[in-house]
Design an enzyme around this catalytic site. Structure first.
Site, short mmCIF file in Angstrom:
data_model
loop_
_atom_site.label_atom_id
_atom_site.label_comp_id
_atom_site.label_asym_id
_atom_site.label_seq_id
_atom_site.Cartn_x
_atom_site.Cartn_y
_atom_site.Cartn_z
N TYR A 74 3.45 10.50 10.54
CA TYR A 74 2.92 10.84 11.87
C TYR A 74 1.73 11.81 11.76
CZ TYR A 74 6.80 8.48 14.27
OH TYR A 74 7.66 7.54 14.76
N ASN B 233 11.94 6.60 21.95
CA ASN B 233 11.46 5.28 22.40
C ASN B 233 11.84 4.13 21.46
OD1 ASN B 233 9.73 5.90 20.34
ND2 ASN B 233 7.86 5.84 21.56
N LYS C 247 14.70 3.76 15.44
CA LYS C 247 14.76 5.22 15.53
C LYS C 247 16.20 5.70 15.81
CE LYS C 247 9.90 5.73 16.99
NZ LYS C 247 8.97 6.52 17.85
N HIS D 297 9.69 2.24 16.04
CA HIS D 297 8.31 2.37 15.56
C HIS D 297 7.86 1.01 15.05
CE1 HIS D 297 4.73 3.59 13.34
NE2 HIS D 297 5.16 2.75 12.40
N GLU E 299 1.85 1.58 5.70
CA GLU E 299 3.20 2.01 6.07
C GLU E 299 4.27 1.26 5.28
OE1 GLU E 299 3.37 1.72 10.36
OE2 GLU E 299 2.05 3.45 10.61
N1 UDP Z 1 4.95 10.63 20.98
C1 UDP Z 1 5.41 11.67 21.78
N2 UDP Z 1 4.61 12.10 22.83
C2 UDP Z 1 3.40 11.55 23.11
C3 UDP Z 1 2.95 10.48 22.28
C4 UDP Z 1 3.75 10.05 21.23
O1 UDP Z 1 6.49 12.19 21.56
O2 UDP Z 1 2.74 11.97 24.07
C5 UDP Z 1 5.80 10.17 19.84
C6 UDP Z 1 6.52 8.85 20.15
O3 UDP Z 1 7.83 8.88 19.56
C7 UDP Z 1 5.61 7.84 19.46
C8 UDP Z 1 5.15 8.63 18.23
O4 UDP Z 1 4.99 9.96 18.71
O5 UDP Z 1 6.30 6.65 19.18
C9 UDP Z 1 3.85 8.15 17.60
O6 UDP Z 1 2.84 8.14 18.57
P1 UDP Z 1 1.86 6.89 18.72
O7 UDP Z 1 0.75 7.30 19.61
O8 UDP Z 1 1.51 6.37 17.36
O9 UDP Z 1 2.77 5.84 19.54
P2 UDP Z 1 3.39 4.40 19.12
O10 UDP Z 1 2.43 3.75 18.15
O11 UDP Z 1 4.74 4.66 18.50
O12 UDP Z 1 3.51 3.65 20.42
MG MG Z 2 1.67 4.53 16.41
#
Ligand code: UDP
Ligand code: MG
Length: 146
Positions: free
Chosen positions: A49, A112, A9, A115, A126
């Protein structure tokens, strides 16, 4: 062979953690089978997303993910999908244990670092979203000349 989609990212790129993050994937035994820089567009991000596109945090996520080029990678190896998720740590960097990528390099729940696909099915979808078929090459099948 298992495969997964990784996106380094904008925070990872800007803070120059690319080498450290790829090093952790290599140390875990995985190999790179696809890699390119991309500037992600709002349209592609909305598709990628889709599962969070209606959440209140989505506008900040989209602004963040389109704020700088990212490195999109395909990596391969036994059980790569679940192993990479473990090496990455939980979504919220502030709750991710030290020793995980997000725990060591992440900022918050949005910013974070990486991805990674969350299952074999989503990995397939994906990988096809970000790579044309000819862009994924398995170097394991190529002889090393030295
Ligand atoms: N995200 C966020 N706030 C939240 C949850 C997710 O900004 O409360 C963002 C974060 O960058 C995350 C992405 O949305 O990596 C996709 O969410 P997901 O639940 O798929 O998390 P991941 O699989 O990346 O752990
Ligand atoms: Mg995810």
């Amino acid at each position: 062979m298992h495969k997964t989609l990784i996106i380094l990212k904008p925070d990872c790129m800007k803070q120059k953690h690319v080498g450290a993050v790829i090093g952790r994937f290599e140390a875990a035994g995985f190999r790179i089978i696809g890699c390119k820089l991309m500037q992600l567009t709002p349209a592609l991000l909305r598709e990628h997303y889709a599962h969070v596109a209606d959440k209140p945090f989505y506008p900040r996520l989209e602004a963040f993910m389109s704020s700088a080029p990212v490195m999109v990678m395909a990596i391969a190896g036994d059980y790569v999908v679940e192993t990479v998720r473990a090496v990455l740590g939980p979504t919220d960097s502030t709750k991710a244990p030290k020793g995980t990528i997000r725990g060591d390099f992440g900022t918050d729940v949005t910013i974070n670092v990486v991805h990674a696909s969350d299952g074999e099915e989503s990995a397939k979808v994906e990988l096809a979203r970000f790579f044309a078929p000819g862009e994924i090459i398995d170097p394991g099948k190529t002889a090393v000349l030295s």
